[in-house]
Motif scaffolding. Structure first.
Motif, short mmCIF file in Angstrom:
data_model
loop_
_atom_site.label_atom_id
_atom_site.label_comp_id
_atom_site.label_asym_id
_atom_site.label_seq_id
_atom_site.Cartn_x
_atom_site.Cartn_y
_atom_site.Cartn_z
N ASN A 195 0.86 -1.18 0.00
CA ASN A 195 0.00 0.00 0.00
C ASN A 195 0.90 1.24 0.00
O ASN A 195 2.10 1.14 0.24
CB ASN A 195 -0.94 0.00 1.20
CG ASN A 195 -2.21 0.82 0.95
OD1 ASN A 195 -2.23 1.69 0.09
ND2 ASN A 195 -3.26 0.52 1.70
N PHE A 196 0.29 2.40 -0.27
CA PHE A 196 1.01 3.68 -0.31
C PHE A 196 0.33 4.69 0.59
O PHE A 196 -0.91 4.78 0.63
CB PHE A 196 1.06 4.24 -1.74
CG PHE A 196 1.97 3.48 -2.66
CD1 PHE A 196 3.31 3.83 -2.78
CD2 PHE A 196 1.48 2.43 -3.41
CE1 PHE A 196 4.13 3.12 -3.62
CE2 PHE A 196 2.31 1.72 -4.27
CZ PHE A 196 3.64 2.06 -4.38
N THR A 200 0.89 8.91 1.40
CA THR A 200 1.63 10.14 1.15
C THR A 200 1.31 11.13 2.26
O THR A 200 0.19 11.15 2.79
CB THR A 200 1.26 10.77 -0.22
OG1 THR A 200 -0.12 11.14 -0.22
CG2 THR A 200 1.53 9.79 -1.35
N ARG A 234 -2.75 11.12 2.74
CA ARG A 234 -3.55 10.40 1.77
C ARG A 234 -3.13 8.93 1.77
O ARG A 234 -1.93 8.61 1.72
CB ARG A 234 -3.35 10.96 0.36
CG ARG A 234 -3.93 12.35 0.15
CD ARG A 234 -3.83 12.75 -1.30
NE ARG A 234 -4.59 11.85 -2.17
CZ ARG A 234 -4.39 11.74 -3.49
NH1 ARG A 234 -3.45 12.44 -4.07
NH2 ARG A 234 -5.14 10.92 -4.20
N TRP A 281 -3.66 5.34 -0.25
CA TRP A 281 -4.15 4.86 -1.55
C TRP A 281 -5.32 3.90 -1.36
O TRP A 281 -6.39 4.09 -1.95
CB TRP A 281 -2.99 4.18 -2.30
CG TRP A 281 -3.42 3.44 -3.53
CD1 TRP A 281 -4.20 3.92 -4.54
CD2 TRP A 281 -3.12 2.08 -3.86
NE1 TRP A 281 -4.40 2.94 -5.49
CE2 TRP A 281 -3.75 1.81 -5.11
CE3 TRP A 281 -2.38 1.08 -3.25
CZ2 TRP A 281 -3.65 0.56 -5.73
CZ3 TRP A 281 -2.27 -0.16 -3.88
CH2 TRP A 281 -2.90 -0.40 -5.10
N GLN A 282 -5.16 2.85 -0.57
CA GLN A 282 -6.22 1.89 -0.31
C GLN A 282 -6.48 1.86 1.20
O GLN A 282 -5.83 1.09 1.93
CB GLN A 282 -5.82 0.48 -0.80
CG GLN A 282 -5.62 0.37 -2.30
CD GLN A 282 -6.94 0.36 -3.05
OE1 GLN A 282 -8.00 0.19 -2.44
NE2 GLN A 282 -6.89 0.57 -4.35
N ASN A 335 -4.21 -4.10 -9.51
CA ASN A 335 -3.72 -3.31 -8.37
C ASN A 335 -2.45 -2.54 -8.72
O ASN A 335 -2.28 -1.40 -8.32
CB ASN A 335 -3.48 -4.21 -7.17
CG ASN A 335 -4.77 -4.65 -6.51
OD1 ASN A 335 -5.81 -3.99 -6.65
ND2 ASN A 335 -4.72 -5.76 -5.79
N ASP A 394 -3.52 0.44 -10.89
CA ASP A 394 -4.14 1.51 -10.10
C ASP A 394 -3.11 2.23 -9.24
O ASP A 394 -3.21 3.45 -9.02
CB ASP A 394 -5.24 0.93 -9.22
CG ASP A 394 -6.43 0.43 -10.04
OD1 ASP A 394 -6.51 0.80 -11.23
OD2 ASP A 394 -7.24 -0.35 -9.50
N ALA A 395 -2.13 1.46 -8.71
CA ALA A 395 -1.09 2.09 -7.89
C ALA A 395 -0.26 3.06 -8.73
O ALA A 395 0.12 4.15 -8.25
CB ALA A 395 -0.20 1.02 -7.29
N PHE A 435 -2.11 6.26 -9.03
CA PHE A 435 -2.03 7.03 -7.79
C PHE A 435 -0.69 7.76 -7.70
O PHE A 435 -0.63 8.95 -7.35
CB PHE A 435 -2.22 6.08 -6.60
CG PHE A 435 -2.01 6.74 -5.26
CD1 PHE A 435 -3.02 7.51 -4.68
CD2 PHE A 435 -0.81 6.58 -4.56
CE1 PHE A 435 -2.83 8.11 -3.45
CE2 PHE A 435 -0.62 7.18 -3.33
CZ PHE A 435 -1.64 7.95 -2.77
N ILE A 436 0.38 7.06 -8.03
CA ILE A 436 1.71 7.68 -7.97
C ILE A 436 1.82 8.80 -8.99
O ILE A 436 2.35 9.89 -8.71
CB ILE A 436 2.80 6.61 -8.21
CG1 ILE A 436 2.79 5.60 -7.06
CG2 ILE A 436 4.17 7.24 -8.36
CD1 ILE A 436 3.62 4.37 -7.33
#
Length: 899
Positions: free
Chosen positions: A317-318, A320, A326, A328-329, A340, A343-344, A347-348
């Motif tokens: 997961n990420f 920030t 924030r 991500w999931q 996944n 989608d990651a 997000f980045i």
């Protein structure tokens, strides 16, 4: 219009230019460079490294010439690996030696790593630290700088990497970089990279020009010797870059490689062919406004690459953080699937830096995310490895900004369930906060310098920790055989790395060392154990050391002990940083400081004091005073250990004599002039258990024979003094007594020393060494010191006497590195009369251990240092002067009767 002579380059380059002017413009530029130089320039720079089983000793010699008549400032500057410890620094200026001294920093002292009236400075940047020394070089004279440092090479990504900084800041007439590798196992991989941070000689990824490699199975010697023309083709400012050598060794399946030497052991553990352990990873990324531009672009590039390298069984997961958080999931870690990962990446890609830096909330959000996953039903793989990768380029600016609060909150959130690996980017980072955050939570910290390629370094750091193979590794050793073992519990072992544990053997009579390694992998728990034969393992290690001397021309005695000292200091510093004050912090500090002094390491707890040369009005260099303590008199004290002072050169030289019990050694003889002779009789004791020596020898009695104005003598033992002059007296050493007889006087300080004064111009001090409860290898003995030599003639001889009026010169031996126990300086030599003696730097304790002196040590019973051989100084009896009035056949019955 260049002159044909005038410097070391003028003649030959002039001839080449004249014969072929169009093709030698480069050489014209070189001549311009040297004739326009206004400061002292480096004539010769030699950087020689010996790597003995991953432990690297580096000796640097830099010769700087001031060709002008006026004294001018010269600067010696070198980048030292940040993980290394400097172990010695010496200057030779105007023919005088200026040594350094390591001392513990005062609590209220300067926090800078080095201290010398602001002239010696040290600056850390990324993986290197710049050592800088500025001094005044007399006109038309030279300055020589000698520096040594030591480091343990860390295995990363399947290889060891040694980096030599070659940045003399201008062109060097004679440049020599050498790396010698001696390993116990076969060297299976070796690579010399193009110069780093510089333009390679050609566009291909080849070794730097002039590099030569000589190699066999367990040894290799690499040399890099570019001439000035080759240096200019690389760069014309003298900043060639980093000379990088990578290598790895063959490993056998099992418990690892264990080496034993001189009462210490080291255990290298790097198992292979293990299944990969799944990982649960949360990336916590700084997206504050300071990340805008190159930093965030390169961070995104690295994250895109990392996403491609995640394995199907991983979870990720990420998070920030800036002024806002924030996720991500939210509330979960997701499996690695094509959707996944896609989608990651989106997000980045959409990350846009803005706002302040809330480090506390960022790490709290990542910790909560990972903790909840580990407690959930989704977490079904109990043998997986969990970690947070935390990246920032700044200090906390919003939210909680106090370091203790951030660290306390982090510790509470982690609860020892996972590890935190921190990455700092640039120069505005609180690296101390990141290092403590990692150390307190079983991780490591990595620096990314401002000018570095962030994407490559970030990806490289992830590669190091991205493939876990084992968790909860414990290395256990026989309690009855070892003491002071370095860190032996490790939360994770990653592919391509290595675990190193060292320890001291307190029971050196033990025959075997029981070793047990326990760990967990993706499938089950592992246990490996064996009994290691200490005697056989030490014989193997010594055999390899001797092979190193034969093959590489280097010595490596003591490397295991110094490796243990190096690791112990590192762990003491980490423990000090990790602790929160009080007795725990004080204990870590004291132990790390004591070991730093014992091994002469320059660390954050010690400072280096350097005597700086003072150039007088006549252009000569004033003689510097010692850095501290009394001057080291010429002496013989210990096993037996000799220390000789050469005051004019400000050099101390030391050597050992490995004699036999019962030998009588001629220490001083000036029979023809002052009539004084000093002889010492050796006694023997068994060596401590496990020592490589057969026995130890000490002086059990010292006899001073005086022939003028009449024959008399003084015999000293640890318990009594016999004075035979007009009258014969036997004096106990347990009482303080003063006696004068004609031109002799004896002063006894009870149970401490005996001072013998002859004709008021010769004085010897004999120390009394006694033991209340001696061990089998301890016996009462004596130490001998020459306190005043004024009345001794220049014809004085003997093991000590021959040096009283002698002069020596310290020189650099090319192409040779010597490693020995103590504070080593490789490749140094002494010019004694017409002889050259190879020496290494040592520290000796004198005056009953109350003072220490640095000295240059000559091995092998002082071969080539002393006139003749050791046996030439063995005399038939204690009263022998070597010059009997009636020939050598005279009987000594009278002396026996008097005694």
């Amino acid at each position: 219009n260049f002159p044909r002579t005038g410097n070391c380059l003028g003649g030959s380059l002039y001839a080449n230019i004249k014969s072929n002017p169009m093709q030698n413009i480069l050489q014209c530029k070189l001549l311009l460079y040297f004739f326009q130089e206004t400061k002292p320039h480096i004539q010769e720079l030699s950087i020689q490294t010996t790597i003995m089983s991953r432990y690297a000793f580096t000796a640097v010699s830099c010769t700087m010439l001031n060709r002008y008549s006026a004294a001018t400032e010269g600067v010696f500057q070198l980048q030292v690996p940040a993980a290394a410890f400097i172990s010695n620094f010496t200057m030779i200026v105007g023919g005088r030696v200026f040594p350094s001294q390591i001392k513990v920093k005062k609590k209220n002292g300067d926090k800078n790593r080095d201290e010398n009236n602001g002239r010696m400075k040290s600056k850390k940047s990324g993986e290197a630290e710049t050592f800088r020394m500025a001094i005044t070089v007399p006109g038309r004279n030279r300055a020589v700088f000698l520096l040594t440092y030591e480091e343990l090479l860390v295995r990363r990504l399947g290889y060891y990497e040694h980096v030599t900084s070659v940045r003399p800041m201008h062109l060097v007439s004679r440049l020599n970089v050498g790396v010698t590798i001696v390993e116990h196992s076969r060297i299976k991989y070796l690579d010399v990279l193009p110069l780093r941070n510089a333009f390679p000689f050609s566009g291909k990824a080849t070794m730097p020009v002039s590099t030569v490699v000589r190699q066999n199975e367990t040894f290799c010697k690499i040399s890099f010797t570019p001439n000035i023309v080759q240096q200019v083709k690389i760069t014309n400012n003298g900043i060639l870059g980093d000379f990088v050598v990578r290598y790895d060794v063959e490993r056998e399946m099992g418990i690892g490689d264990i080496q034993v030497l001189d009462g210490h052991f080291v255990h290298y553990f790097a198992p292979k062919d293990l299944p990969i352990v799944p990982k649960n990873v949360v990336f916590v990324i700084d997206t504050s406004a300071s990340m805008v531009g190159t930093k965030i672009r390169q961070t995104k590039e690295a994250l895109f690459t990392i996403l491609r390298d995640l394995r199907p069984n991983d979870r990720f997961n990420f998070v920030t953080f800036s002024s806002r958080i924030r996720v991500w999931q939210p509330g979960k870690l997701v499996p690695v699937t094509p959707n996944n990962v896609r989608d990651a990446k989106k997000f980045i890609y959409m990350i846009s830096p803005t706002g302040g830096t809330d480090i506390n909330r960022g790490i709290q959000a990542g910790s909560l995310l990972l903790s909840e996953y580990l407690s959930s039903q989704e977490h079904t793989n109990g043998n997986s490895v969990s970690l947070i990768i935390f990246l920032t380029d700044g200090r906390p600016t919003v939210g909680v900004i106090q370091t203790p609060s951030i660290l306390g909150n982090t510790k509470t959130a982690v609860k020892e369930k996972f590890c935190i690996f921190t990455i700092g980017m640039g120069k505005d980072v609180d690296y101390r906060l990141l290092e403590r955050m990692a150390l307190e939570n079983c991780g490591t910290m990595r620096r990314i310098p401002e000018e570095a390629d962030t994407s490559t370094m970030l990806k490289g750091f992830y590669d190091e920790i991205g493939t876990p193979l084992l968790s909860d590794i414990r290395m256990e050793y026989s309690d009855d055989a070892v003491e002071y073992v370095t860190r032996n519990h490790f939360p994770n072992y990653f592919n391509g790395s290595e675990i190193v544990v060292a320890g001291r053997l307190h029971n050196r009579s033990a025959n075997a060392l029981h070793v047990q390694v326990t760990a967990s992998n993706s499938e089950h728990s592992l246990t490996m154990e064996t009994d290691v034969s200490l005697g056989e393992r030490e014989r193997q290690t010594r055999r390899r050391v001797k092979e190193a001397e034969a093959e590489a021309g280097v010595g490596a005695d003591g490397y295991v002990e110094r490796l243990w000292g190096f690791l112990s200091v590192k762990e003491g510093l980490k423990g000090r940083l990790r602790s929160h004050g009080g007795a725990e912090r004080e204990n870590f500090t004291r132990r790390a400081a004591d070991l730093s002094l014992a091994y002469n390491f320059l660390t954050p707890l010690t400072q280096m004091l350097v005597e700086t040369p003072q150039v007088l009005a006549d252009g000569t260099v004033a003689r510097a005073e010692p850095a501290g303590g009394p001057p080291p008199d010429d002496s013989a004290d210990g096993d037996p250990h000799f220390v000789v002072e050469f005051p004019h050169n400000k050099l101390n030289v030391c050597f050992n004599i490995n004699g036999e019990a019962g030998d009588i050694l001629r220490l001083v003889t000036d029979h023809k002039h002052s009539g004084v002779t000093v002889n010492g009789k050796l006694i023997g004791t068994p060596a401590p258990s496990g020592s490589h020596k057969q026995q130890r020898t000490y002086f059990g009695s010292i006899t001073v024979v005086v022939d003028m104005p009449r024959r008399s003598y003084i015999e000293v033992t640890p318990h009594k003094v016999i004075l035979d002059s007009r009258d014969r007296m036997v004096l106990p050493c347990s009482s303080s007594i003063s006696v004068e007889s004609e031109s002799l006087s004896v002063n006894i300080a009870a149970n401490a020393s005996v001072t013998v004064t002859i004709q008021a111009s010769i004085q010897f001090v004999i120390l009394l060494h006694g033991y209340k409860n001696p061990a089998p290898y301890q016996q009462d003995h004596l130490g001998f010191y020459i306190a005043n030599k004024k009345g001794l003639s220049k014809d004085t001889h003997g093991l000590l006497g021959q040096f009283l009026y002698e002069e020596v010169a310290l020189i650099q031996l090319h192409g040779n590195i010597t490693v020995a126990t103590g504070n080593d300086m490789g490749g140094a030599g002494l010019k004694v009369k017409k002889r050259t003696v190879e020496v290494v730097k040592k520290t000796r304790r004198i005056y009953s251990g109350t003072h220490t002196v640095d000295c240059w040590f000559a091995k092998n019973n002082a071969a080539h240092l002393i006139d003749g051989q050791y046996q030439d100084y063995v005399v038939p009896h204690q009263f022998d002067t070597g010059h009997w009035p009636h020939g050598n056949n005279i009987r000594i019955d009278s002396f026996e009767l008097n005694n």
